[in-house]
Design a protein around this motif. Sequence first.
Motif, mmCIF file in Angstrom:
data_model
loop_
_atom_site.group_PDB
_atom_site.id
_atom_site.type_symbol
_atom_site.label_atom_id
_atom_site.label_comp_id
_atom_site.label_asym_id
_atom_site.label_seq_id
_atom_site.Cartn_x
_atom_site.Cartn_y
_atom_site.Cartn_z
ATOM 1 N N UNK A 114 11.468 9.230 -8.131
ATOM 2 C CA UNK A 114 10.246 9.542 -7.408
ATOM 3 C C UNK A 114 9.406 8.284 -7.174
ATOM 4 N N UNK A 115 9.419 7.371 -8.156
ATOM 5 C CA UNK A 115 8.615 6.148 -8.023
ATOM 6 C C UNK A 115 9.051 5.307 -6.829
ATOM 7 N N UNK A 116 10.322 5.465 -6.398
ATOM 8 C CA UNK A 116 10.822 4.648 -5.295
ATOM 9 C C UNK A 116 10.069 4.888 -3.998
ATOM 10 N N UNK B 116 7.007 7.072 -4.043
ATOM 11 C CA UNK B 116 5.763 7.815 -4.318
ATOM 12 C C UNK B 116 4.545 7.192 -3.658
ATOM 13 N N UNK B 117 4.503 5.850 -3.572
ATOM 14 C CA UNK B 117 3.280 5.222 -3.044
ATOM 15 C C UNK B 117 3.051 5.549 -1.575
ATOM 16 N N UNK C 244 0.944 8.753 -0.311
ATOM 17 C CA UNK C 244 -0.518 8.791 -0.340
ATOM 18 C C UNK C 244 -1.144 8.663 1.044
ATOM 19 N N UNK D 220 10.594 5.190 5.925
ATOM 20 C CA UNK D 220 11.169 4.637 4.686
ATOM 21 C C UNK D 220 11.010 5.614 3.530
ATOM 22 N N UNK E 283 5.124 0.477 -5.814
ATOM 23 C CA UNK E 283 4.302 0.595 -7.014
ATOM 24 C C UNK E 283 3.267 1.684 -6.806
ATOM 25 N N UNK F 37 -0.382 2.701 -6.123
ATOM 26 C CA UNK F 37 -1.641 2.082 -5.714
ATOM 27 C C UNK F 37 -2.773 2.462 -6.666
#
Lengths: 267, 149
Positions: free
Chosen positions: A149-151, A153-154, A157, A187, B106, B108
Motif C-alpha cells: 500500500x505504501x507504494x 498511498x501518497x 491524497x 502511476x 513516502x 506526506x
Amino acid sequence: MQEIALKGFGEVLKTVTFRVRRYDPEKRELAKYMEYKVPVQMGMTVLDGILYIKEHLDHSVSARYSCRMGICGSCGMIINGKEQLACQTQILELNKDLIKVDPMGNYPIVKDLVPDLSKLFRNHGSVKPYIIREEEEPKSEFIQTPEQREEYAMFTDCILCGMCLSACPTNATDELYLGPQSLAQGYRYITDNRDMGFNERLNVLDSKHGVWRCHFSGACSEVCPKGVDPALGVQLLRQLLTSNSFVKYKQKEATKGPERKSVSGVS
Amino acid sequence: MTIENKKGWISWFNPFRYGTDRWMYSLHRLTGIILGFYLIAHVWETSHILDGPITWNSLMVFLDYPFGPHFGPFILSGVLLVAVYHALNGIRLTIVENGLMLPKPYRPEFPYRPKSLKGLNNVLKILLGVLMIIISAIGIYFIFTGVIL
C-alpha cells in the motif's frame, strides 16, 4: 443581523487591499482588476477576505468554495503570484498590504475567480482512475500488505483542486497535455497490486502529450496543498515506461483470500 | 463567452515564488533558445569560408571587435556559460527524469515540502554548480589567454 454575524470576532489588526481580477462573461468586457479594502482580524484567511468583500463591499464577486478547511479543493486561486488554496492561506502570514487574487491559469474562466475545471476531470478520467480486473465479479478479496500500500498511498491524497495544472509551465502552452495530476494518478493505479490494467492505460500515458512532455520543473509539487508530489509520480511513471521498453513490465498479481459467495453485496 | 486564460509561453520565464527546480527549468529554456540562435549564427558565420580568405579574415576581425576592442571574447564567454549550463542541467535532467536518485513514495506530512525536489536531486544541483564554475573558469581563461590550465 450584522452585529450577530460579527460578534465573537477579534479586533481589527490592519487593513489590507485586495486586488481581485474581475471578469463577467455576460458583460462582453475584458478582465480588469478591482481593489477592495478589507479589515483583517486574527485567523482570517484569504477566502474569509473574499467573503467579507462579497458580504459588505461588492456582492457580485464570485468565488468557488465549499469546506473551508482544505479538503474539497474548490478554492484554488493564484494569491500573490502563487497557486494556493484560499481557505488555507492566512492573510497575516502573507505579511503584505496588497493581496493580488487571480483565478487559476490554464483554465477557461466561468466568472471572476471561478475556473472551469472540466479539462482536469476529463484528463483524470482518461487515465482510467479505477482498478481494472479481467473478471467481472471478484469471487474473493485481494490481499494487500501495508508495504504494498505504501507504494502508491501518497498519490491517493490528491483532492483534484487542479492547482498543479495551473502551475505547470508545459500545460501553459500544450492544450492536450494530460497534466501532473492525471499522470500521478495513472502511476497510482498501475502500481496498485490489485490492478491489471497497465496495457489499457499505456496508449494514453505513453503518448505525445502524455508523460514525455513533463520537463520536471517541480512547480506542481511546489504548489500541491496536500504534499502529493505529483512530479515524483510522473518521474517514477517515466522510469516504469522506460524500463518497460526493454523488459516488459509485469503487474504484481494480488494474492486472493478465501472464496466467498458474494463480495459485492452485503452479506 | 468564456475566456481561455492560458498562461502562454511567457509563463516559462516566470519562476518567481516557486522552487529552485522551476528556476532551473526557466534557465534551461532560455539557454536552449539562446543556443538555438547561436547555432544558426554559427552556421552563417562559418559559411563565409566559401567566399575566400579575404572575406573570412575581415569577418573574423569584425566578430572579434564588434563594439570595441576585445568584445568578441566576452560574447564567446557568454556562449560558453550558456552551453555549459545547458549541457550539465541536461545531464541532471536525464538522471532525475528517469526516476533515478529520487526518493521512494513516502507519506506526506505537514508542512508538505516535496521530497523529490530535495535529497539527492539537491546534491546533483550543487554538483552542477561546482562543475559549472570549474569548467567555465577553465574555458574563459582559455578564451582570453589561449592557454589551457
